[in-house]
Design an enzyme around this catalytic site. Structure first.
Site, PDB file in Angstrom:
ATOM      1  N   ASP A 129       1.643   2.842   3.406  1.00 53.77           N
ATOM      2  CA  ASP A 129       0.787   4.014   3.191  1.00 53.77           C
ATOM      3  C   ASP A 129       1.633   5.273   3.049  1.00 53.77           C
ATOM      4  O   ASP A 129       1.168   6.384   3.349  1.00 53.77           O
ATOM      5  CB  ASP A 129      -0.242   4.176   4.324  1.00 53.77           C
ATOM      6  CG  ASP A 129      -1.410   5.048   3.903  1.00 53.77           C
ATOM      7  OD1 ASP A 129      -1.484   5.417   2.714  1.00 53.77           O
ATOM      8  OD2 ASP A 129      -2.233   5.380   4.769  1.00 53.77           O
TER       9      ASP A 129
ATOM     10  N   HIS B  95       1.666   5.316  -2.149  1.00 52.48           N
ATOM     11  CA  HIS B  95       1.148   6.356  -3.053  1.00 52.48           C
ATOM     12  C   HIS B  95       2.303   6.916  -3.876  1.00 52.48           C
ATOM     13  O   HIS B  95       3.228   7.500  -3.309  1.00 52.48           O
ATOM     14  CB  HIS B  95       0.488   7.477  -2.250  1.00 52.48           C
ATOM     15  CG  HIS B  95      -0.686   7.004  -1.454  1.00 52.48           C
ATOM     16  ND1 HIS B  95      -1.978   7.056  -1.922  1.00 52.48           N
ATOM     17  CD2 HIS B  95      -0.765   6.431  -0.221  1.00 52.48           C
ATOM     18  CE1 HIS B  95      -2.798   6.563  -1.015  1.00 52.48           C
ATOM     19  NE2 HIS B  95      -2.087   6.162   0.017  1.00 52.48           N
TER      20      HIS B  95
ATOM     21  N   HIS C  68       0.878  -1.187   0.000  1.00 47.80           N
ATOM     22  CA  HIS C  68       0.000   0.000   0.000  1.00 47.80           C
ATOM     23  C   HIS C  68       0.902   1.220   0.000  1.00 47.80           C
ATOM     24  O   HIS C  68       1.515   1.556   1.021  1.00 47.80           O
ATOM     25  CB  HIS C  68      -0.902   0.025   1.234  1.00 47.80           C
ATOM     26  CG  HIS C  68      -1.797   1.235   1.285  1.00 47.80           C
ATOM     27  ND1 HIS C  68      -3.135   1.163   1.592  1.00 47.80           N
ATOM     28  CD2 HIS C  68      -1.556   2.559   1.063  1.00 47.80           C
ATOM     29  CE1 HIS C  68      -3.669   2.374   1.562  1.00 47.80           C
ATOM     30  NE2 HIS C  68      -2.715   3.254   1.241  1.00 47.80           N
TER      31      HIS C  68
ATOM     32  N   LYS D 267     -10.083  -0.856  -4.957  1.00 47.76           N
ATOM     33  CA  LYS D 267      -9.913  -0.095  -3.723  1.00 47.76           C
ATOM     34  C   LYS D 267     -11.205   0.588  -3.305  1.00 47.76           C
ATOM     35  O   LYS D 267     -11.806   1.327  -4.083  1.00 47.76           O
ATOM     36  CB  LYS D 267      -8.823   0.964  -3.937  1.00 47.76           C
ATOM     37  CG  LYS D 267      -8.648   1.946  -2.785  1.00 47.76           C
ATOM     38  CD  LYS D 267      -8.052   1.273  -1.550  1.00 47.76           C
ATOM     39  CE  LYS D 267      -8.071   2.223  -0.357  1.00 47.76           C
ATOM     40  NZ  LYS D 267      -6.780   2.380   0.269  1.00 47.76           N
TER      41      LYS D 267
ATOM     42  N   HIS E 246      -4.008  -0.512   6.294  1.00 52.06           N
ATOM     43  CA  HIS E 246      -3.527   0.397   7.350  1.00 52.06           C
ATOM     44  C   HIS E 246      -4.421   0.368   8.583  1.00 52.06           C
ATOM     45  O   HIS E 246      -4.960   1.398   8.990  1.00 52.06           O
ATOM     46  CB  HIS E 246      -3.328   1.820   6.821  1.00 52.06           C
ATOM     47  CG  HIS E 246      -4.438   2.369   5.951  1.00 52.06           C
ATOM     48  ND1 HIS E 246      -5.745   2.369   6.350  1.00 52.06           N
ATOM     49  CD2 HIS E 246      -4.421   2.936   4.722  1.00 52.06           C
ATOM     50  CE1 HIS E 246      -6.482   2.912   5.398  1.00 52.06           C
ATOM     51  NE2 HIS E 246      -5.702   3.260   4.399  1.00 52.06           N
TER      52      HIS E 246
ATOM     53  N   HIS F 225     -10.162   0.842   2.763  1.00 55.42           N
ATOM     54  CA  HIS F 225      -9.880   1.893   3.754  1.00 55.42           C
ATOM     55  C   HIS F 225     -11.061   1.847   4.729  1.00 55.42           C
ATOM     56  O   HIS F 225     -12.140   2.343   4.419  1.00 55.42           O
ATOM     57  CB  HIS F 225      -9.761   3.256   3.061  1.00 55.42           C
ATOM     58  CG  HIS F 225      -9.427   4.361   4.021  1.00 55.42           C
ATOM     59  ND1 HIS F 225      -8.322   5.173   3.867  1.00 55.42           N
ATOM     60  CD2 HIS F 225     -10.043   4.788   5.154  1.00 55.42           C
ATOM     61  CE1 HIS F 225      -8.283   6.040   4.871  1.00 55.42           C
ATOM     62  NE2 HIS F 225      -9.321   5.840   5.660  1.00 55.42           N
TER      63      HIS F 225
HETATM   64  C1  NCD Z   1      -3.361   9.058   1.787  1.00 53.76           C
HETATM   65  C2  NCD Z   1      -2.900  10.037   0.705  1.00 53.76           C
HETATM   66  O1  NCD Z   1      -2.295  11.058   1.041  1.00 53.76           O
HETATM   67  O2  NCD Z   1      -3.134   9.763  -0.468  1.00 53.76           O
HETATM   68  N1  NCD Z   1      -3.347   9.728   3.062  1.00 53.76           N
HETATM   69  C3  NCD Z   1      -3.325   9.147   4.274  1.00 53.76           C
HETATM   70  O3  NCD Z   1      -3.497   9.865   5.262  1.00 53.76           O
HETATM   71  N2  NCD Z   1      -3.112   7.867   4.439  1.00 53.76           N
HETATM   72  C4  NCD Z   1      -4.695   8.494   1.449  1.00 53.76           C
HETATM   73  C5  NCD Z   1      -5.054   7.266   2.247  1.00 53.76           C
HETATM   74  O4  NCD Z   1      -4.498   6.192   2.037  1.00 53.76           O
HETATM   75  O5  NCD Z   1      -5.928   7.373   3.128  1.00 53.76           O
HETATM   76 ZN    ZN Z   2      -3.045   5.207   1.521  1.00 49.48          ZN
END
Ligand code: NCD
Ligand code: ZN
Length: 364
Positions: free
Chosen positions: A260, A14, A12, A106, A187, A144
């Protein structure tokens, strides 16, 4: 002390979009990462399976190509889940699964976190054709798990919070309606979620971030350390103890790494704070620190096996791909993190934002 481990998978993370993607992918490669599940809450979202990128959405195919061109071709695995929106259909799931492009979807709680405004409520999905198609095709549902649209007092208090509500109220209904659906509870942050996953059948698993194993709400609030602000928000000591127990149970196969890591060029503003902690470049070090804080002796083979399961083995086994045959090394030695300079601007890694040193170093 040096650990030699299979290169690990971040299930997981980004990577965003645009010119900074290459910097984020490089930070992952530099910390021994062999592959990633790259989240679809891009701008615009990854809302189709195939075809060219359009103004209102990437496809898995086009976004994957963007990531591969920015350095992800070095990864052994790259999974891009489909963002479940009101446009998602059962036909998209069936065709996507048959083509091999679609491996996961997702669920985002509408407006519940960064770029989640395209999400649809869980209640509208349970029992519907999209989840039925995923169940039939073996497509993994990444969740989520927070109840959306709660008012402030219900969002978090000492008894309940958005995550405990989701895992006690929504998840039992989801499992009852779709008993074969493969699910990753992403998460997770609470004892409720950890207990739910532990008690669920083997096809329900969870990722846990380094920040949720290391920190509590007290760490965030004491000094308002906004670099620790991510969603779901860090919780209480009892929750952290339950997460630590889950990842350090001998032989556990349900809990695995998913950082995350979420880069934000601007975190705090005059009217709020962007949610997301950036742990690119430092996640295995933070995980190792968390295991040690949980009482695991990483100099012994029992401790090393626990750590390897969580970081390198359980995730691939659940997602159905082989663990890496490549190795990387970590040394017990103090190290510092620094700002990651990217074309989008500098990103503050979590340890720097928290003002801490790492007690491990990745040797590559
Ligand atoms: C994530 C993001 O910034 O894209 N932020 C976070 O607080 N984890 C989005 C997510 O996974 O909830
Ligand atoms: Zn995330």
């Amino acid at each position: 002390m040096t650990l030699t481990l299979p290169r690990w998978f971040d299930l997981h993370t980004h990577f965003r979009q645009g010119p900074a993607v290459a910097s984020y992918i490089k930070a992952h490669l530099d910390m021994g990462c062999a592959g990633a599940l790259a989240m679809p809450n891009t701008q615009p979202p990854v809302s189709r399976v195939s075809g060219a990128a359009q103004a209102d959405g990437w496809s898995i195919e086009s976004y994957s190509a963007e990531l591969l061109a920015a350095g992800a071709q070095t990864f052994e695995q790259l999974i891009v889940p489909l963002y479940l929106t009101r446009q998602t259909t059962a036909a998209m799931i069936r065709e996507g699964a048959a083509s091999g492009l679609l491996r996961a979807c997702k669920y985002y709680p509408p407006h519940g976190t960064t770029n989640s405004e395209h999400g649809m409520p869980m209640d509208d999905l349970i029992g519907g054709e999209v989840f039925q198609a995923m169940e039939e095709c073996g497509t993994i549902l990444c969740i989520h798990g927070e109840q959306h649209a709660l008012t402030g007092p219900d969002y978090i208090d000492a008894q309940h919070n958005a995550e405990t509500r989701f895992y006690t109220e929504r998840m039992p209904r989801l499992l009852a309606a779709h008993p074969k659906l493969r699910i990753v509870c992403e998460h997770i942050t609470t004892r409720s979620a950890a207990e739910f996953v532990t008690a669920a059948p083997a096809h329900v698993a969870a990722t846990i971030t380094p920040q949720h194993l290391l920190y509590t709400l007290g760490h965030l609030i004491q000094g308002l350390k906004y670099h620790l602000y991510c969603l779901p928000i860090v919780k209480f000591q009892d929750d952290r103890a339950a997460l630590r127990a889950a990842v350090t149970t001998a032989g556990q196969a349900k809990f695995f790494a998913g950082t995350d890591s979420a880069p934000h060029t601007t975190k705090a503003t005059a009217c709020g704070c962007a949610a997301g902690c950036f742990t690119g470049g430092c996640a295995p070090q933070l995980y190792a620190m968390a295991f040690e804080e949980a009482g695991v002796d990483l100099s012994g083979s029992d401790g090393q096996n626990l750590f390897e399961r969580f970081l390198c083995l359980n995730g691939p086994a659940f997602y159905g791909f082989p663990a890496s045959m490549q190795r990387f090394q970590m040394e017990k030695a103090a190290s510092q993190t620094s700002l990651l300079e990217t074309p989008a601007g500098p990103i503050t890694p979590l340890p720097l934002g928290m003002g801490i040193q790492l007690s491990w170093r990745v040797l590559g």
